[in-house]
Design an enzyme around this catalytic site. Structure first.
Site, short mmCIF file in Angstrom:
data_model
loop_
_atom_site.label_atom_id
_atom_site.label_comp_id
_atom_site.label_asym_id
_atom_site.label_seq_id
_atom_site.Cartn_x
_atom_site.Cartn_y
_atom_site.Cartn_z
CG HIS A 134 -0.39 0.53 2.48
ND1 HIS A 134 -0.16 1.84 2.80
CD2 HIS A 134 0.33 -0.29 3.49
CE1 HIS A 134 0.49 1.75 4.18
NE2 HIS A 134 0.81 0.49 4.50
CB CYS A 135 1.44 4.13 -1.44
SG CYS A 135 0.53 4.23 -2.95
CB ALA A 136 -1.48 7.79 0.48
#
Length: 182
Positions: free
Chosen positions: A124-126
């Site tokens: 994941h990231c933002a």
């Protein structure tokens, strides 16, 4: 349009960044919070990353945070506890950020996780469309010998992604490096 051009030395040349962006624009342009894009490999956003119950329901055993240390993406070993293995990549979602230095270490982490019986990994990231998607694209290219275009199309079967232009340039350079004929 021919998606593959041939150089004089017969090594395939990936499509230009502009052509890759056209491919990325195609299809659905909305995403879920999390999608399984490869067996036991999920891409998602910070809302899922910050929800231990959602991760538990998905059976996640490994987390790769492509926005480690960034606001709202403060994941750590302490946050996930002893049941989830954690790996953080402190990347900015900026075209000038050198994400390529994390391509091989992240691909190794993903592969090692997937080699573990019963493991499921969440990358994941933002928002789950640029940094995390770029690292998963690199994984498919490095460990499954996909071209960049084929990796994009494979992930797009399951999730809308849109790596920033700088990351596309870096992935394109990786594609050329991996498919260079000796």
């Amino acid at each position: 349009m021919n998606n593959l051009q041939i150089k004089n030395d017969a090594s395939p040349v990936p499509p230009s960044v502009k052509d890759l962006e056209r491919v990325l624009f195609g299809g659905k342009r909305f995403g879920n919070h999390v999608d399984e894009v490869w067996p036991n490999l999920f891409i998602g956003d910070m809302s899922v990353a910050n929800d231990r119950y959602s991760l538990w329901k998905l059976g996640i055993t490994h987390v790769l945070n492509a926005a480690h240390g960034r606001m709202y993406c403060q994941g750590s070993h302490d946050f996930y506890g002893s049941t989830v293995d954690y790996y953080g990549v402190p990347a900015d979602d900026s075209p000038s950020f050198d994400l390529s230095r994390y391509f091989f270490p992240s691909a190794e982490y993903i592969q090692n996780a997937l080699d573990t019986p019963g493991a499921r990994i969440f990358v994941h990231c933002a928002v789950g469309v640029s940094r995390s998607a770029s690292l998963v694209l690199a994984y498919l290219m490095i460990h499954h010998h996909y071209s960049l275009l084929d990796a994009i199309n494979k992930i797009k079967e399951h999730r809308w992604i849109f790596p920033n232009r700088g990351f596309l340039r870096q992935l394109r350079a990786l594609d050329i490096k991996l498919h260079k004929t000796p």
